[in-house]
Motif scaffolding. Structure first.
Motif, mmCIF file in Angstrom:
data_model
loop_
_atom_site.group_PDB
_atom_site.id
_atom_site.type_symbol
_atom_site.label_atom_id
_atom_site.label_comp_id
_atom_site.label_asym_id
_atom_site.label_seq_id
_atom_site.Cartn_x
_atom_site.Cartn_y
_atom_site.Cartn_z
ATOM 1 N N ASN A 119 -11.252 16.256 -11.620
ATOM 2 C CA ASN A 119 -10.855 15.464 -12.193
ATOM 3 C C ASN A 119 -10.025 14.572 -11.959
ATOM 4 O O ASN A 119 -9.534 13.602 -12.031
ATOM 5 C CB ASN A 119 -10.699 15.779 -13.498
ATOM 6 N N LEU A 120 -8.993 14.669 -10.942
ATOM 7 C CA LEU A 120 -8.402 13.623 -10.706
ATOM 8 C C LEU A 120 -8.988 12.769 -10.167
ATOM 9 O O LEU A 120 -7.860 11.508 -9.997
ATOM 10 C CB LEU A 120 -7.444 14.246 -9.144
ATOM 11 N N MET A 121 -9.472 13.184 -9.006
ATOM 12 C CA MET A 121 -10.577 11.979 -8.075
ATOM 13 C C MET A 121 -10.994 10.956 -9.061
ATOM 14 O O MET A 121 -10.950 9.465 -9.030
ATOM 15 C CB MET A 121 -11.767 13.034 -7.076
ATOM 16 N N ARG A 122 -11.940 11.371 -10.061
ATOM 17 C CA ARG A 122 -12.058 10.390 -11.116
ATOM 18 C C ARG A 122 -11.067 9.270 -11.659
ATOM 19 O O ARG A 122 -11.017 8.169 -11.982
ATOM 20 C CB ARG A 122 -12.883 11.169 -12.821
ATOM 21 N N ALA A 123 -9.908 10.229 -11.980
ATOM 22 C CA ALA A 123 -8.487 9.239 -12.276
ATOM 23 C C ALA A 123 -8.326 8.563 -11.937
ATOM 24 O O ALA A 123 -7.879 7.826 -12.025
ATOM 25 C CB ALA A 123 -7.144 11.023 -12.523
ATOM 26 N N PHE A 124 -8.542 8.322 -10.652
ATOM 27 C CA PHE A 124 -7.651 7.504 -9.360
ATOM 28 C C PHE A 124 -9.513 6.657 -9.399
ATOM 29 O O PHE A 124 -8.761 5.277 -9.285
ATOM 30 C CB PHE A 124 -7.632 8.171 -8.256
ATOM 31 N N THR A 125 -10.260 6.898 -9.192
ATOM 32 C CA THR A 125 -11.657 6.056 -8.563
ATOM 33 C C THR A 125 -12.113 5.164 -9.981
ATOM 34 O O THR A 125 -12.860 4.497 -9.664
ATOM 35 C CB THR A 125 -12.482 7.104 -7.923
ATOM 36 N N ASN B 267 -5.868 18.765 0.426
ATOM 37 C CA ASN B 267 -4.194 17.803 0.395
ATOM 38 C C ASN B 267 -5.139 15.974 0.641
ATOM 39 O O ASN B 267 -5.233 15.991 1.909
ATOM 40 C CB ASN B 267 -3.866 18.332 1.347
ATOM 41 N N PRO B 268 -5.453 15.552 -0.020
ATOM 42 C CA PRO B 268 -5.686 14.556 0.001
ATOM 43 C C PRO B 268 -4.240 13.332 0.326
ATOM 44 O O PRO B 268 -3.495 13.947 -0.547
ATOM 45 C CB PRO B 268 -6.689 13.826 -1.693
ATOM 46 N N VAL B 269 -4.963 12.686 0.858
ATOM 47 C CA VAL B 269 -3.579 11.566 1.155
ATOM 48 C C VAL B 269 -4.205 10.048 0.652
ATOM 49 O O VAL B 269 -4.993 9.806 1.131
ATOM 50 C CB VAL B 269 -3.357 11.208 2.497
ATOM 51 N N LEU B 270 -4.029 9.912 -0.540
ATOM 52 C CA LEU B 270 -4.563 8.595 -0.992
ATOM 53 C C LEU B 270 -4.046 7.796 -1.087
ATOM 54 O O LEU B 270 -1.687 7.059 0.011
ATOM 55 C CB LEU B 270 -4.039 9.099 -2.733
ATOM 56 N N THR B 271 -4.138 6.369 -0.167
ATOM 57 C CA THR B 271 -3.743 4.661 -0.070
ATOM 58 C C THR B 271 -4.051 4.456 -1.608
ATOM 59 O O THR B 271 -5.256 4.211 -2.035
ATOM 60 C CB THR B 271 -4.751 4.321 0.833
ATOM 61 N N LEU B 272 -2.983 3.911 -1.914
ATOM 62 C CA LEU B 272 -3.154 2.717 -3.753
ATOM 63 C C LEU B 272 -2.560 1.722 -3.212
ATOM 64 O O LEU B 272 -1.365 0.913 -2.511
ATOM 65 C CB LEU B 272 -1.942 3.841 -4.622
ATOM 66 N N MET B 273 -3.139 0.571 -3.581
ATOM 67 C CA MET B 273 -3.247 -0.753 -3.469
ATOM 68 C C MET B 273 -3.097 -1.092 -4.590
ATOM 69 O O MET B 273 -2.937 -1.197 -5.533
ATOM 70 C CB MET B 273 -4.406 -1.504 -2.849
ATOM 71 N N ALA B 274 -1.024 -1.864 -4.515
ATOM 72 C CA ALA B 274 -0.848 -2.858 -5.571
ATOM 73 C C ALA B 274 -1.046 -4.721 -5.230
ATOM 74 O O ALA B 274 0.191 -4.506 -4.042
ATOM 75 C CB ALA B 274 1.333 -2.388 -5.735
ATOM 76 N N PRO B 275 -1.686 -4.729 -5.830
ATOM 77 C CA PRO B 275 -1.261 -6.916 -5.466
ATOM 78 C C PRO B 275 -0.329 -7.452 -5.960
ATOM 79 O O PRO B 275 0.305 -7.840 -5.278
ATOM 80 C CB PRO B 275 -2.619 -6.802 -7.119
ATOM 81 N N TYR C 128 -6.960 1.977 -6.628
ATOM 82 C CA TYR C 128 -7.108 3.380 -5.776
ATOM 83 C C TYR C 128 -8.396 2.980 -3.914
ATOM 84 O O TYR C 128 -8.690 2.100 -5.002
ATOM 85 C CB TYR C 128 -8.224 4.799 -6.502
ATOM 86 N N GLU C 129 -7.533 2.768 -3.391
ATOM 87 C CA GLU C 129 -7.878 2.666 -1.654
ATOM 88 C C GLU C 129 -9.262 3.937 -0.596
ATOM 89 O O GLU C 129 -10.495 2.912 -0.727
ATOM 90 C CB GLU C 129 -7.384 1.359 -1.567
ATOM 91 N N ASP C 130 -8.917 4.389 -0.736
ATOM 92 C CA ASP C 130 -9.080 5.368 -0.579
ATOM 93 C C ASP C 130 -8.103 7.148 -0.497
ATOM 94 O O ASP C 130 -6.710 7.220 -1.007
ATOM 95 C CB ASP C 130 -8.182 4.760 1.141
ATOM 96 N N GLY C 131 -8.254 8.525 -0.241
ATOM 97 C CA GLY C 131 -8.018 9.098 -0.210
ATOM 98 C C GLY C 131 -9.058 10.534 -0.139
ATOM 99 O O GLY C 131 -8.549 11.566 0.103
ATOM 100 N N PHE C 132 -9.485 10.356 -1.086
ATOM 101 C CA PHE C 132 -11.026 11.370 -1.598
ATOM 102 C C PHE C 132 -12.106 11.297 -0.560
ATOM 103 O O PHE C 132 -12.830 11.170 -1.217
ATOM 104 C CB PHE C 132 -11.359 11.617 -2.897
ATOM 105 N N ARG C 133 -11.675 11.676 0.918
ATOM 106 C CA ARG C 133 -12.708 11.784 1.624
ATOM 107 C C ARG C 133 -13.249 12.850 1.814
ATOM 108 O O ARG C 133 -14.629 13.233 2.126
ATOM 109 C CB ARG C 133 -12.663 11.229 2.473
ATOM 110 N N GLY C 134 -12.505 14.814 1.448
ATOM 111 C CA GLY C 134 -12.977 15.126 1.611
ATOM 112 C C GLY C 134 -13.194 16.173 3.166
ATOM 113 O O GLY C 134 -13.077 15.697 4.298
ATOM 114 N N ARG D 60 1.163 -0.599 0.013
ATOM 115 C CA ARG D 60 0.244 0.303 -0.232
ATOM 116 C C ARG D 60 0.904 1.419 -0.321
ATOM 117 O O ARG D 60 1.451 1.177 0.670
ATOM 118 C CB ARG D 60 -0.904 0.301 0.724
ATOM 119 N N ILE D 61 0.850 2.212 -1.525
ATOM 120 C CA ILE D 61 1.332 3.319 -0.967
ATOM 121 C C ILE D 61 0.419 4.454 -0.627
ATOM 122 O O ILE D 61 -0.703 4.976 -1.225
ATOM 123 C CB ILE D 61 2.158 3.381 -2.729
#
Length: 317
Positions: free
Chosen positions: A112-118, A163-171, A147-153, A91-92
């Motif tokens: 736009n950026l939120m959609r790119a990840f979600t 300042n969203p802090v994204l959690t990206l899961m890499a299988p 994408y796992e988490d971060g764009f919560r508001g 998880r990055i």
């Protein structure tokens, strides 16, 4: 008849996004990062230009060595013995700053950026996080992420900045090169050595060669055989054995063997997994460094060709 000894080492087609990365770096020693969404659009993550309106901050985490799990058995004398080591998904943590001169400008950039990840959720497909260092384009590394988490508001944000802090899961916890290495071997017909006497011939093509894996960990090759051929054997003793595929291929027909999550596809896309030499078949990886392998094709002739392609894999970005 041997496969041609001087195998060509070919890299894949040049990726224009990698060539552009250097233009986004403002200071020597900084990284250049991009996100490629499941639709293929590339998003710059390290360009601080105000016209773009977002960039990566300096709190990145989780992009070092791959997390592992040690599976152990207890010993009667005390202590434990490591039975095997299993790489884990990673998880990055990827922090972003998004801003705008007005609320609507900020909101457009944010959405736009939120959609790119979600989009990884809606497309049910991963995106690609790519990181370039100052040591050159040949060392750019990438990893598939969801994408796992971060764009919560967060409270107090989402008016003209966030300042969203994204959690990206890499299988697959390992990073990989952006382009595969491709080794190609072609049928090399023999020539008479005592004319006009007939030349010796054989129905088999035998090749002992070394394939070098410049990565830090195992890489899983894809082997593609083009006929004519009646059977194919590939052995890598250093990786645990080999396999034989028994299936007739006419001239120009191709069979593809993927060694990671084993898949064997015939000329029409049919499943040929049953044509492997089960139960002893081992669809081997390429270890880091030199791999002495033996590739044997029965029934080879003019037009027989074999390619071995793989992406080197690495511990960190």
């Amino acid at each position: 008849m041997p496969l041609s000894v001087g195998a060509n080492i070919v890299t894949g087609p040049e990726d224009p996004t990698v060539g552009d990365l250097a233009q986004w770096s403002e200071d020597i020693g900084t990284i250049d990062a991009t996100w490629t969404d499941p639709d293929g659009q590339v998003w710059q993550l390290s360009n601080t230009d105000d016209e773009l309106g977002y960039f990566t901050t300096d709190q990145i985490a989780g992009w070092g060595a791959t997390p592992i799990e040690l599976v152990t058995d207890p010993l009667s004398r005390g202590g434990e013995e490591v039975r095997f080591v299993r790489a884990q998904p990673r998880r990055i943590t990827w922090p972003l700053h998004i801003h705008g001169d007005t609320h609507l400008q900020f909101l457009t950039r944010y959405r736009n950026l939120m959609r790119a990840f979600t989009m990884t959720t809606h497309r049910r497909a991963p995106g690609i996080l790519r990181v370039a260092r100052p040591d050159g384009e040949d060392n750019v590394r990438e990893i598939e992420c969801w994408y796992e988490d971060g764009f919560r508001g967060e409270p107090g944000q989402n008016w003209v900045y966030a300042n969203p802090v994204l959690t990206l899961m890499a299988p697959d916890g390992y990073w990989r090169a952006t382009q595969p290495l491709v080794f190609r071997y072609d049928y090399a017909p023999g020539r008479p050595f005592l004319r006009p006497y007939p030349s010796l011939s054989t129905s088999r093509v035998l090749g002992d060669m070394t394939i070098d894996n410049p990565g830090e960990v195992d890489a899983w090759p894809v082997l593609q055989l083009t006929g004519p051929a009646s059977a194919f054997t590939a052995t890598n003793p250093g990786a645990g054995g080999g396999f034989t595929l028994t299936y007739p291929l006419a001239a120009g027909q191709t069979v593809t063997i993927a060694t990671n999550r084993p898949v064997v596809r015939g000329p029409a896309g049919e499943n040929l997994a049953g044509a492997l030499s089960w139960p002893r078949a081992v669809l081997w990886p390429l270890r880091s460094g030199a791999n002495p392998v033996t590739l044997t094709v029965a029934g080879a002739g003019i037009g027989t060709a074999l390619t071995v392609s793989f992406r080197p894999r690495f511990e960190g970005a």
